[in-house]
Write an enzyme that holds these catalytic residues in place. Structure first.
Site, PDB file in Angstrom:
ATOM      1  N   SER A 539      -0.309  31.306   3.030  1.00 52.08           N
ATOM      2  CA  SER A 539       0.101  32.444   2.279  1.00 52.08           C
ATOM      3  C   SER A 539       0.857  31.977   1.193  1.00 52.08           C
ATOM      4  O   SER A 539       0.329  31.267   0.289  1.00 52.08           O
ATOM      5  CB  SER A 539       0.725  33.422   3.354  1.00 52.08           C
ATOM      6  OG  SER A 539       1.205  34.684   2.782  1.00 52.08           O
ATOM      7  N   ASP A 550      -2.809  23.539  -9.824  1.00 52.69           N
ATOM      8  CA  ASP A 550      -3.350  23.843 -10.746  1.00 52.69           C
ATOM      9  C   ASP A 550      -3.080  23.612 -12.139  1.00 52.69           C
ATOM     10  O   ASP A 550      -3.588  23.442 -13.069  1.00 52.69           O
ATOM     11  CB  ASP A 550      -3.812  25.331 -10.731  1.00 52.69           C
ATOM     12  CG  ASP A 550      -4.894  25.628  -9.585  1.00 52.69           C
ATOM     13  OD1 ASP A 550      -5.254  24.871  -8.886  1.00 52.69           O
ATOM     14  OD2 ASP A 550      -4.830  26.882  -9.449  1.00 52.69           O
ATOM     15  N   LYS A 564      -5.038  31.855   3.887  1.00 54.82           N
ATOM     16  CA  LYS A 564      -4.821  33.183   3.611  1.00 54.82           C
ATOM     17  C   LYS A 564      -4.742  33.697   2.235  1.00 54.82           C
ATOM     18  O   LYS A 564      -3.759  33.397   1.729  1.00 54.82           O
ATOM     19  CB  LYS A 564      -3.538  33.788   4.812  1.00 54.82           C
ATOM     20  CG  LYS A 564      -3.220  34.964   4.685  1.00 54.82           C
ATOM     21  CD  LYS A 564      -1.984  35.401   5.306  1.00 54.82           C
ATOM     22  CE  LYS A 564      -1.802  36.807   5.065  1.00 54.82           C
ATOM     23  NZ  LYS A 564      -1.415  37.375   3.556  1.00 54.82           N
TER      24      LYS A 564
END
Length: 644
Positions: A539, A550, A564
Site C-alpha cells: 500500500s 520512478d 495492493k
C-alpha cells in the site's frame, strides 16, 4: 491467506480511503494494542479453512522403549502424527497450562521428549481444538498418537457468535444497516455491482455460515469429552443440537427464481423477480424471520450476529480482500491508530511458540516501571489465563482508560510474579533510526497510520544529519501502509517540487483522476538512498518506494512487494457506530503502472534466510540498536558505499 495494508486517502464529506492491514502483524507483534494499525475483521468464509472433528481411529499406545538418551533420563518419547498435517500440538499436565511443542510434519511424526506423568495431548488445527487425548506417560516409556481430522467443513472464521457487539438490537435495525451498506457499495465501489446478486449471495452466505457453525460444533462435541469442551469452548454459542439448515434456489420462469429456506420438515419460500428489487429485500426479511423464530428455538442468536453474517456475505460476494466491515470496536481502534497513542501498559508482545511473550517494554511506560523484561511470558491478565486467547484479545485486555488499574502475571524462568500496573498514555513509535557507520543513516518506517508521521521522519532525519549522515537506508519492510497523504508527504522530503507521487482513478463521474504532487513546503534531503522492501511491504509503502524509484531517487533492494493498488474509503454507518472500508479506486505510480496484484519489483533482488526473515518480522522500533545487519541491509550498505 494474508491481507495487505491500510491505505487512506482524504475525500469529500469527511470520508477516508483505506485498505486492510496484514493480519500477520496481529499474530507476530503488538504494542499493547493491535499491532501496526487496527486489526480488520477476517473474511467470513476463507477457502481452505477447516473445522475439524474426529473420524477414524485415534489411538495412543505404549510401545517398547528404544535405547534413547531421553528415556535413559526417565523421560518419555512421544510421537504425534496427524492427517491433515501441520496441526499444532500442546501437552497439558494436571494443574498446569498447555505447553506448545510444535506442528506435525508432512512426513512421519512430531517426536518429543517429555516428562512422565498423567497428561493430555491437545491437537489444534486452524484455531480449533479438534482432539484431546489423555495419556499415562511412564518413565522411560514411549507412546504414539495418530489423529485423523475431518477435512471437509469450511469454518466461517469471521463469525464468532458470542463476540458480536450489539450494534443493532432488532431485525429492523439490522435490515436498515444492511440496506445502507448495499447503497454505498452501489454508489462507490470501484466496479459496478448488481445489488440483486449481492443480496442473494449475502442470504446464501448467512445460511451457509450458520450451518457450518452447527456442523463444526456437532463434530467437536462428538469428539471432545464434556470436560474438554467446557475448558476450550466455555462461552461458545452452541448450535450443535439444531437441524441442518438449507437454502435452495431454482428457476421459476423468465427472470424469476424460487428460493426455499428450510430445516427438517419446516420451510419457507418465495419468488425473486429480477425486475423488482423489493422481492430480494422481502426474501432477506423472510430468511431472517425463519432463522430467528423457526430455527433458533433457544434464542441463541442476536440480531447483531445475524446482521454480521449477512453483511460479511455481501462483502464476500465482492471477492475483494481489501473491503471490510468495521464494528464499533474496529472504528475506535482506527481512531487510536491515527492518534498514535493509547491507554495501556506499554509493552511490545508477540506469540512465541504459542505463548504470549514480552518482546520489549517501551521506555518510560508502566510496563518498564513494573520491571517487565524481554522474554517474560505473560500468563494472566487481570486473572484471565493467556494460554488460549488470541494476541488481539490479549492486547485488548491490556489496553484501557488512562489511570485504570491492571494486574499482570508473568513467568521468568521458573519464577511466577504478579504485578499491579496503572495504565498510562502510551505514545506509539512509527519510526526507528540509527547510524550504521561510514556516514550511512538507517531509518525504519513501520507504519503510515500516524497523521504525524512526516514530523517524526523529519526529526529522525535531522538527528541523523547532525551525526554526519551522507547516505540513507530507508527500511519499508513489513510495513503494511496507512495514510496515503503521509506517503506523499514523505516523498516530498526526498523529491524536488512539481513531481507526481501517485494518482488515483475512480469509476465515479466527477472523480476520474486525482494526483498528489510534491511542492516546496518541506526541507529536501538529497543524500543517496537505498530503500528496502519485501513481500510484506504494501500500500503506502509501495507508493513511496515506487515513486522514489520512478523518479530515479533511490535504488530498491529486497523482494517484490505485496501488490495492493486499491484505495479504500472508510464510510461511517450511523447511527450504529459501524463503518465500511470500501474499495473506491485504484492508484498508479508516476510511471503509470499500478502495483495492484503484481507488487513493486526491486532493482536488486536479495532473499533472506529463514532466520533473517524471522528477525525482520520481529523487529521493533524499541529495539533497533540491538538488531543485526541482515543480507538485504548489508547489500544496501554496500551499494551506498559505492561498491558495485
Amino acid at each position: 491467506m494474508t491481507a495487505p495494508a491500510l491505505l487512506f486517502e482524504s475525500v469529500r464529506r469527511g470520508g477516508r480511503a483505506v485498505g486492510p492491514r496484514r493480519p500477520d502483524a496481529d499474530r507476530r507483534r503488538a504494542t499493547g494494542r493491535a499491532a501496526r494499525g487496527w486489526a480488520v475483521p477476517a473474511a467470513l468464509l476463507l477457502p481452505g479453512v477447516l473445522a475439524l472433528g474426529g473420524w477414524g481411529p485415534t489411538r495412543a499406545q505404549d510401545r517398547p522403549a528404544p535405547d534413547r538418551p531421553a528415556q535413559a533420563r526417565g523421560e518419555v518419547v512421544l510421537q504425534v502424527a496427524s492427517v491433515p498435517t501441520d496441526s499444532a500440538v500442546f501437552l497439558r499436565y494436571a494443574g498446569e497450562p498447555d505447553r506448545y511443542f510444535g506442528r506435525t510434519p508432512a512426513q512421519g511424526a512430531l517426536e518429543l521428549a517429555v516428562a512422565p506423568g498423567d497428561a493430555e495431548v491437545v491437537v489444534y488445527k486452524d484455531g480449533f481444538v479438534c482432539k484431546v487425548e489423555p495419556l499415562a506417560l511412564r518413565p522411560g516409556g514411549a507412546a504414539r498418537l495418530e489423529v485423523r481430522l475431518t477435512p471437509d467443513i469450511e469454518v466461517p472464521r469471521g463469525l464468532v457468535l458470542n463476540e458480536v457487539p450489539l450494534y443493532v438490537r432488532t431485525a429492523d435495525e439490522g435490515e436498515e444497516l444492511f440496506v445502507a451498506l448495499l447503497a454505498h457499495v452501489n454508489r462507490f465501489y470501484v466496479e459496478e455491482q448488481d445489488p440483486r446478486r449481492l443480496t442473494e449471495e449475502a442470504v446464501a452466505t448467512l445460511v451457509g455460515a450458520l450451518d457450518a457453525v452447527r456442523r463444526r460444533e456437532r463434530l467437536l462435541r462428538r469428539e471432545l469429552d464434556p470436560e474438554a469442551r467446557r475448558r476450550y469452548y466455555p462461552d461458545e454459542v452452541d448450535l450443535s443440537g439444531y437441524g441442518a439448515l438449507r437454502f435452495e434456489r431454482a428457476p421459476a420462469g423468465p427472470g424469476k427464481t424460487r428460493w426455499t429456506i428450510g430445516s427438517g420438515e419446516v420451510a419457507a419460500s418465495g419468488v425473486l423477480d429480477a425486475s423488482l428489487f423489493d422481492t430480494y429485500l422481502h426474501m432477506t426479511r423472510q430468511v431472517w424471520g425463519f432463522v430467528k423464530h423457526e430455527w433458533d428455538r433457544r434464542r441463541l442468536l442476536s440480531d447483531a450476529a445475524i446482521t454480521h453474517a449477512l453483511i460479511e456475505g455481501l462483502l464476500a460476494a465482492l471477492d475483494d480482500d481489501h473491503t471490510h466491515f468495521l464494528t464499533p470496536t474496529d472504528v475506535a481502534e482506527l481512531d487510536v491508530d491515527r492518534d498514535g497513542a493509547f491507554g495501556g501498559v506499554g509493552v511490545v508482545v508477540s506469540l512465541k511458540d504459542g505463548v504470549l511473550t514480552v518482546v520489549t517494554p517501551m521506555p518510560g511506560t508502566p510496563g518498564e516501571r513494573a520491571g517487565l523484561q524481554p522474554g517474560d511470558v505473560i500468563v494472566a491478565i487481570d486473572g484471565q489465563p493467556t494460554d488460549r486467547i488470541t494476541l488481539r484479545r490479549a492486547v485488548e485486555l491490556m489496553r484501557g482508560k488512562v489511570d485504570s488499574p491492571l494486574e499482570l502475571t508473568f513467568r521468568r524462568g521458573e519464577a511466577v510474579t504478579t504485578v499491579s500496573i496503572v495504565r498510562a498514555r502510551v505514545e506509539v513509535r512509527t519510526t526507528a533510526h540509527r547510524m550504521l557507520g561510514d556516514g550511512i543513516g538507517y531509518l525504519r518506517v513501520s507504519s503510515f497510520m500516524s497523521e504525524r508521521l512526516d514530523q517524526a521522519v523529519t526529526a529522525a532525519l535531522e538527528e541523523l544529519s547532525a551525526k554526519g549522515m551522507r547516505a540513507l537506508v530507508l527500511d519499508l519492510r513489513h510495513n503494511p501502509g496507512g495514510l496515503l497523504e503521509q506517503a506523499a508527504r514523505l516523498a516530498n522530503l526526498f523529491l524536488p517540487p512539481d513531481l507526481e507521487v501517485v494518482s488515483t482513478r475512480s469509476r465515479l463521474p466527477g472523480e476520474p483522476r486525482r494526483g498528489l504532487v510534491t511542492d516546496g513546503s518541506a526541507r529536501k534531503w538529497s543524500v543517496p538512498m537505498a530503500v528496502l522492501i519485501d513481500g510484506e511491504s504494501a500500500s503506502a509503502s509501495e507508493i513511496l518506494a515506487g515513486a522514489l524509484r520512478d523518479h530515479g531517487r533511490a535504488v530498491l533492494i529486497g523482494e517484490r512487494s505485496f501488490g495492493k493498488g486499491s484505495v479504500q474509503r472508510v464510510i461511517p454507518l450511523e447511527p450504529y457506530g459501524c463503518a465500511v472500508a470500501l474499495t473506491v479506486s485504484l492508484y498508479h505510480l508516476p510511471s503509470g503502472a499500478t502495483p495492484h496484484k503484481v507488487g513493486v519489483a526491486p532493482d536488486v533482488v536479495v532473499t533472506l534466510s529463514e532466520e533473517e526473515a524471522a528477525a525482520v518480522a520481529r523487529a521493533s522500533n524499541y529495539t533497533v540498536e540491538g538488531e543485526q545487519v541482515d543480507a538485504q541491509l548489508a547489500e544496501a550498505i554496500r551499494r551506498l558505499r559505492g561498491k558495485p
